[in-house]
Each structure stands twice: as C-alpha cells, then as structure tokens.
Design an enzyme around this catalytic site. Structure first.
Site, PDB file in Angstrom:
ATOM      1  CG  HIS A 298     -33.615  36.030 -21.115  1.00  0.00           C
ATOM      2  ND1 HIS A 298     -32.098  36.498 -20.966  1.00  0.00           N
ATOM      3  CD2 HIS A 298     -33.512  35.188 -19.954  1.00  0.00           C
ATOM      4  CE1 HIS A 298     -31.457  35.941 -19.661  1.00  0.00           C
ATOM      5  NE2 HIS A 298     -32.698  34.942 -19.662  1.00  0.00           N
TER       6      HIS A 298
ATOM      7  N   GLY B 150     -45.059  32.873 -30.691  1.00  0.00           N
ATOM      8  CA  GLY B 150     -45.926  34.073 -30.475  1.00  0.00           C
ATOM      9  C   GLY B 150     -44.939  34.858 -28.921  1.00  0.00           C
TER      10      GLY B 150
ATOM     11  CG  ASP C  10     -46.512  37.285 -16.711  1.00  0.00           C
ATOM     12  OD1 ASP C  10     -46.051  36.763 -17.516  1.00  0.00           O
ATOM     13  OD2 ASP C  10     -46.886  38.166 -17.402  1.00  0.00           O
TER      14      ASP C  10
ATOM     15  CG  HIS D 150     -45.310  30.950 -19.383  1.00  0.00           C
ATOM     16  ND1 HIS D 150     -45.258  32.905 -19.657  1.00  0.00           N
ATOM     17  CD2 HIS D 150     -44.200  31.207 -20.839  1.00  0.00           C
ATOM     18  CE1 HIS D 150     -45.218  33.290 -20.169  1.00  0.00           C
ATOM     19  NE2 HIS D 150     -44.522  32.716 -20.865  1.00  0.00           N
TER      20      HIS D 150
ATOM     21  CG  ASN E 202     -44.739  30.840 -25.771  1.00  0.00           C
ATOM     22  OD1 ASN E 202     -45.508  29.990 -26.035  1.00  0.00           O
ATOM     23  ND2 ASN E 202     -45.848  31.562 -25.233  1.00  0.00           N
TER      24      ASN E 202
ATOM     25  CG  HIS F 164     -40.187  33.380 -20.878  1.00  0.00           C
ATOM     26  ND1 HIS F 164     -39.003  33.507 -22.354  1.00  0.00           N
ATOM     27  CD2 HIS F 164     -41.189  33.428 -20.896  1.00  0.00           C
ATOM     28  CE1 HIS F 164     -40.094  34.554 -22.360  1.00  0.00           C
ATOM     29  NE2 HIS F 164     -41.347  34.199 -22.329  1.00  0.00           N
TER      30      HIS F 164
HETATM   31  P1  AMP Z   1     -44.173  34.935 -24.071  1.00  0.00           P
HETATM   32  O1  AMP Z   1     -44.762  35.643 -24.770  1.00  0.00           O
HETATM   33  O2  AMP Z   1     -43.992  33.946 -23.890  1.00  0.00           O
HETATM   34  O3  AMP Z   1     -42.546  35.901 -24.359  1.00  0.00           O
HETATM   35  O4  AMP Z   1     -44.022  36.025 -22.617  1.00  0.00           O
HETATM   36  C1  AMP Z   1     -43.716  37.444 -21.763  1.00  0.00           C
HETATM   37  C2  AMP Z   1     -44.055  37.100 -20.858  1.00  0.00           C
HETATM   38  O5  AMP Z   1     -43.570  37.680 -20.244  1.00  0.00           O
HETATM   39  C3  AMP Z   1     -45.588  37.886 -20.817  1.00  0.00           C
HETATM   40  O6  AMP Z   1     -46.986  37.313 -19.873  1.00  0.00           O
HETATM   41  C4  AMP Z   1     -45.290  38.881 -19.824  1.00  0.00           C
HETATM   42  O7  AMP Z   1     -46.442  39.574 -19.512  1.00  0.00           O
HETATM   43  C5  AMP Z   1     -44.335  38.954 -18.869  1.00  0.00           C
HETATM   44  N1  AMP Z   1     -43.667  40.326 -18.874  1.00  0.00           N
HETATM   45  C6  AMP Z   1     -43.201  41.410 -19.566  1.00  0.00           C
HETATM   46  N2  AMP Z   1     -42.366  42.029 -18.789  1.00  0.00           N
HETATM   47  C7  AMP Z   1     -42.562  41.395 -17.805  1.00  0.00           C
HETATM   48  C8  AMP Z   1     -41.834  42.309 -16.073  1.00  0.00           C
HETATM   49  N3  AMP Z   1     -41.200  43.705 -16.385  1.00  0.00           N
HETATM   50  N4  AMP Z   1     -42.181  41.958 -15.305  1.00  0.00           N
HETATM   51  C9  AMP Z   1     -42.586  40.417 -15.378  1.00  0.00           C
HETATM   52  N5  AMP Z   1     -42.853  40.136 -16.050  1.00  0.00           N
HETATM   53  C10 AMP Z   1     -42.906  40.979 -17.587  1.00  0.00           C
END
Ligand code: AMP
Length: 117
Positions: A101, A96, A33, A105, A90, A103
């Site tokens: 797409h 939030g 991340d 964590h 999430n 994912h």
């Molecule tokens: P969410 O809030 O569950 O949608 O999490 C999205 C996550 O993507 C956040 O923790 C961001 O820090 C992470 N994120 C956004 N852009 C990038 C990127 N280019 N590379 C790696 N992580 C990213």
C-alpha cells in the site's frame, strides 16, 4: 499486482490494527513507524487503495495526488522538523518495498546517513 485488501496498512485504515497517529485528513493518514530507522520515522499513506507510487500516479485522480503530497507537507509541519527531513517512497521489488500500500517514509530527528533506508 492487484491491491491486497489484507495488507497491514489497509487494516490500519479500517481500524483493525492500532496506530500512533501524527496527522489525518480526508486524503491521508500519518503514523509512527513500528520499527523506526531514525529518531523520527513517520509513514504517510493515502486513504485510497494503491499498491505503490506507480499505481498511484497511473490511476489516482488529481485531487488524491495533490492531497497525498499536501498531506506529507502537513505531517512535516505537524512534526516541526526545523532541521530538515528525508522522504523515501520504496516502489516495487528492487526497492525492498514490504507493504503493498503506497507509503512515504519521513525520516528526521538526527543527521541522516545513506544507511537510513
Ligand atoms: P517498506 O519497506 O517501504 O514497505 O516500509 C514498510 C514499513 O512499514 C517498515 O518501515 C515497517 O517498519 C512499517 N510497518 C509495518 N507494519 C507496521 C505497523 N503495524 N505500524 C507501523 N509501521 C509498520
């Protein structure tokens, strides 16, 4: 919500944006991340185009669903998280979720509190 092909993870999958890869196979890409919320913070994304977990479960074929969860496990094994970890997915507005797409964590590397995501 239709899938937005311009979301940041779609761009990562198309190699338009760099990432720090942890694990990859035909079903998933796992990478660090960009703004870590724990000492270890890795994201696992399916290679298929799914907005969120609900979209994935409703529309993905079984081999992609199996491949996603197996990919999470393989990522955990690659990271050697012997003290445990937290998985967070999430989904939708109230969660939030920022990137549309799917994912997962993976949070680890320290004693996690409720404030970690
Ligand atoms: P969410 O809030 O569950 O949608 O999490 C999205 C996550 O993507 C956040 O923790 C961001 O820090 C992470 N994120 C956004 N852009 C990038 C990127 N280019 N590379 C790696 N992580 C990213």
């Amino acid at each position: 919500m239709p899938y937005d092909t311009n979301n940041v993870f779609a761009k990562i999958l198309r190699h338009e944006i760099p990432n720090k890869t942890v694990y990859e196979n035909e079903f998933v890409l796992s990478f660090y991340d960009i703004a870590p919320k724990a000492k270890v913070h890795v994201l696992v994304i399916p290679k298929g185009s799914y907005v969120d977990f609900q979209d994935f479960i409703d529309h993905a074929p079984q081999n992609e669903i199996d491949g996603f969860f197996q990919g999470i496990l393989s990522t955990v094994q690659t990271l050697q998280l012997t003290n445990g970890y937290r998985l967070v997915i999430n989904t939708g507005k109230d969660s939030g979720q920022e990137v549309p797409h799917l994912h997962a964590h993976i949070l680890a590397g320290e004693k996690l509190s409720v404030d970690h995501l």
